[in-house]
Design a protein around this motif. Structure first.
Motif, PDB file in Angstrom:
ATOM      1  N   ASN A   1      26.720  61.681  77.111  1.00  0.00           N
ATOM      2  CA  ASN A   1      28.054  61.863  77.857  1.00  0.00           C
ATOM      3  C   ASN A   1      28.379  63.347  77.267  1.00  0.00           C
ATOM      4  N   PRO A   2      28.888  64.082  78.060  1.00  0.00           N
ATOM      5  CA  PRO A   2      29.459  65.375  77.498  1.00  0.00           C
ATOM      6  C   PRO A   2      30.611  65.433  76.492  1.00  0.00           C
ATOM      7  N   PRO A   3      30.939  66.386  75.575  1.00  0.00           N
ATOM      8  CA  PRO A   3      32.126  66.206  74.786  1.00  0.00           C
ATOM      9  C   PRO A   3      33.298  66.447  75.659  1.00  0.00           C
ATOM     10  N   VAL A   4      34.347  66.373  74.873  1.00  0.00           N
ATOM     11  CA  VAL A   4      35.713  66.559  75.445  1.00  0.00           C
ATOM     12  C   VAL A   4      36.577  67.312  74.263  1.00  0.00           C
ATOM     13  N   ILE A   5      37.246  68.250  74.737  1.00  0.00           N
ATOM     14  CA  ILE A   5      38.015  69.012  73.693  1.00  0.00           C
ATOM     15  C   ILE A   5      39.385  69.057  74.226  1.00  0.00           C
ATOM     16  N   SER A   6      40.541  68.864  73.135  1.00  0.00           N
ATOM     17  CA  SER A   6      41.809  68.833  73.632  1.00  0.00           C
ATOM     18  C   SER A   6      42.488  69.278  72.403  1.00  0.00           C
ATOM     19  N   ASP A   7      43.801  69.359  72.491  1.00  0.00           N
ATOM     20  CA  ASP A   7      45.060  69.643  71.109  1.00  0.00           C
ATOM     21  C   ASP A   7      44.676  71.181  70.737  1.00  0.00           C
ATOM     22  N   LEU A   8      44.529  71.875  71.655  1.00  0.00           N
ATOM     23  CA  LEU A   8      44.346  73.347  71.219  1.00  0.00           C
ATOM     24  C   LEU A   8      45.674  74.061  70.658  1.00  0.00           C
ATOM     25  N   ILE A   9      45.448  74.426  69.100  1.00  0.00           N
ATOM     26  CA  ILE A   9      46.424  75.344  68.369  1.00  0.00           C
ATOM     27  C   ILE A   9      45.999  76.470  68.455  1.00  0.00           C
ATOM     28  N   LEU A  10      46.747  77.572  68.975  1.00  0.00           N
ATOM     29  CA  LEU A  10      46.502  78.925  69.129  1.00  0.00           C
ATOM     30  C   LEU A  10      47.910  79.795  69.212  1.00  0.00           C
ATOM     31  N   PRO A  11      48.236  80.703  68.358  1.00  0.00           N
ATOM     32  CA  PRO A  11      49.468  81.216  68.141  1.00  0.00           C
ATOM     33  C   PRO A  11      49.800  81.960  69.605  1.00  0.00           C
TER      34      PRO A  11
ATOM     35  N   ARG B   1      49.125  93.457  65.880  1.00  0.00           N
ATOM     36  CA  ARG B   1      48.063  94.196  65.548  1.00  0.00           C
ATOM     37  C   ARG B   1      48.531  95.381  64.611  1.00  0.00           C
ATOM     38  N   PRO B   2      47.851  95.098  63.300  1.00  0.00           N
ATOM     39  CA  PRO B   2      48.207  96.319  62.435  1.00  0.00           C
ATOM     40  C   PRO B   2      47.816  97.716  63.013  1.00  0.00           C
ATOM     41  N   SER B   3      48.566  98.762  62.744  1.00  0.00           N
ATOM     42  CA  SER B   3      48.212 100.057  63.569  1.00  0.00           C
ATOM     43  C   SER B   3      47.501 101.028  62.711  1.00  0.00           C
ATOM     44  N   GLY B   4      47.305 100.755  61.499  1.00  0.00           N
ATOM     45  CA  GLY B   4      46.674 101.679  60.447  1.00  0.00           C
ATOM     46  C   GLY B   4      45.116 102.007  61.058  1.00  0.00           C
ATOM     47  N   ILE B   5      44.647 103.095  60.598  1.00  0.00           N
ATOM     48  CA  ILE B   5      43.284 103.616  60.916  1.00  0.00           C
ATOM     49  C   ILE B   5      42.651 103.308  59.743  1.00  0.00           C
ATOM     50  N   GLY B   6      41.440 102.880  59.752  1.00  0.00           N
ATOM     51  CA  GLY B   6      40.592 102.657  58.661  1.00  0.00           C
ATOM     52  C   GLY B   6      40.693 101.520  57.714  1.00  0.00           C
ATOM     53  N   ALA B   7      41.812 100.822  58.099  1.00  0.00           N
ATOM     54  CA  ALA B   7      42.208  99.560  57.262  1.00  0.00           C
ATOM     55  C   ALA B   7      41.034  98.651  57.434  1.00  0.00           C
ATOM     56  N   ASP B   8      40.948  97.667  56.653  1.00  0.00           N
ATOM     57  CA  ASP B   8      40.056  96.408  56.656  1.00  0.00           C
ATOM     58  C   ASP B   8      40.615  95.602  57.899  1.00  0.00           C
ATOM     59  N   THR B   9      39.501  94.696  58.222  1.00  0.00           N
ATOM     60  CA  THR B   9      40.052  93.470  59.336  1.00  0.00           C
ATOM     61  C   THR B   9      40.665  92.578  58.386  1.00  0.00           C
ATOM     62  N   ILE B  10      41.776  91.949  59.138  1.00  0.00           N
ATOM     63  CA  ILE B  10      42.580  91.147  57.996  1.00  0.00           C
ATOM     64  C   ILE B  10      42.743  89.643  58.785  1.00  0.00           C
ATOM     65  N   ASN B  11      42.512  88.584  57.793  1.00  0.00           N
ATOM     66  CA  ASN B  11      43.015  87.349  58.552  1.00  0.00           C
ATOM     67  C   ASN B  11      44.566  87.175  58.806  1.00  0.00           C
ATOM     68  N   ILE B  12      44.915  86.986  60.182  1.00  0.00           N
ATOM     69  CA  ILE B  12      46.187  87.049  60.565  1.00  0.00           C
ATOM     70  C   ILE B  12      46.810  85.926  61.240  1.00  0.00           C
ATOM     71  N   GLY B  13      45.868  85.068  61.612  1.00  0.00           N
ATOM     72  CA  GLY B  13      46.190  83.861  62.320  1.00  0.00           C
ATOM     73  C   GLY B  13      45.249  82.620  62.143  1.00  0.00           C
ATOM     74  N   PHE B  14      45.602  81.685  62.972  1.00  0.00           N
ATOM     75  CA  PHE B  14      44.660  80.330  62.883  1.00  0.00           C
ATOM     76  C   PHE B  14      44.469  79.751  64.107  1.00  0.00           C
ATOM     77  N   MET B  15      43.326  79.211  64.638  1.00  0.00           N
ATOM     78  CA  MET B  15      43.067  78.609  65.929  1.00  0.00           C
ATOM     79  C   MET B  15      42.424  77.211  65.503  1.00  0.00           C
ATOM     80  N   GLN B  16      42.728  76.383  66.261  1.00  0.00           N
ATOM     81  CA  GLN B  16      41.930  75.039  66.181  1.00  0.00           C
ATOM     82  C   GLN B  16      41.913  74.191  67.477  1.00  0.00           C
ATOM     83  N   VAL B  17      40.712  73.339  67.859  1.00  0.00           N
ATOM     84  CA  VAL B  17      40.606  72.542  68.809  1.00  0.00           C
ATOM     85  C   VAL B  17      40.070  71.008  68.279  1.00  0.00           C
ATOM     86  N   HIS B  18      40.546  70.215  68.999  1.00  0.00           N
ATOM     87  CA  HIS B  18      39.751  68.897  68.457  1.00  0.00           C
ATOM     88  C   HIS B  18      38.883  68.556  69.583  1.00  0.00           C
ATOM     89  N   ALA B  19      37.648  68.229  69.122  1.00  0.00           N
ATOM     90  CA  ALA B  19      36.372  68.004  69.756  1.00  0.00           C
ATOM     91  C   ALA B  19      36.017  66.377  69.763  1.00  0.00           C
TER      92      ALA B  19
END
Length: 171
Positions: free
Chosen positions: A44-54, A59-77
């Motif tokens: 049987n196929p999987p089922v996903i639910s309970d999505l967490i997404l901001p 978005r930082p506007s600086g040029i040349g700055a490093d990519t930063i962790n700024i949020g979190f996502m999660q889904v239940h499978a």
């Protein structure tokens, strides 16, 4: 040991087992190799639910700055054949213009909080830290759409339902 854990988890796939015997004098005989496949005919196929997404992220506007962790996502499978029958939980993302930005980006259920934001391995909650690259570009401001799905390990053509949400990226 490990093989019994894989079989207990009903992991679908092809396996190879090697056997050898030792006589009372300590001499080993020839190694015998056996191949076998674990299949599930009522998959049987999987089922996903309970999505967490901001709802929104700055978005930082600086040029040349490093990519930063700024949020979190999660889904239940969930898969009726067990957690090991989930091959991939991922998303595709689309820029505000509709241009596809991310292709099958993996979420993780590995308990690696630092790398992926996942707290408990194999609990069915697939997580990912959201990384944003600083940019002054107007094309990278607005609503980014995310389409989440899960793919079945036993039959890759079986795909879960799709959960769709968006994040408003602003300056």
């Amino acid at each position: 040991g490990q093989l019994s854990q894989l079989l207990d988890c009903k992991l679908i796939g092809n396996y190879k087992v090697e056997f050898s015997a030792q006589n009372v004098s300590g001499v080993y005989g020839n190694t015998v190799i056996g191949n076998f496949a674990v299949i599930n005919t009522s998959n049987n196929p999987p089922v996903i639910s309970d999505l967490i997404l901001p709802d929104s992220l700055r978005r930082p506007s600086g040029i040349g700055a490093d990519t930063i962790n700024i949020g979190f996502m999660q889904v239940h499978a969930f898969d009726p054949e067990g957690i090991c029958n989930i091959d991939l939980v991922s998303y595709n993302s689309f820029r505000p213009s509709g241009f596809q930005n991310g292709f099958d980006v993996s979420l993780f259920d590995d308990g690696n909080i630092l790398a992926h934001g996942d707290t408990v391995a194999n609990d069915g909650k697939f997580s990912l830290l959201i990384k944003i690259t600083p940019s002054p570009a107007d094309s990278l401001i607005g609503y980014f759409r995310f389409d989440f799905t899960a793919k079945d390990r036993g039959n890759p053509s079986l795909v879960s339902n799709t959960l769709i949400d968006s994040i408003n990226v602003y300056r």
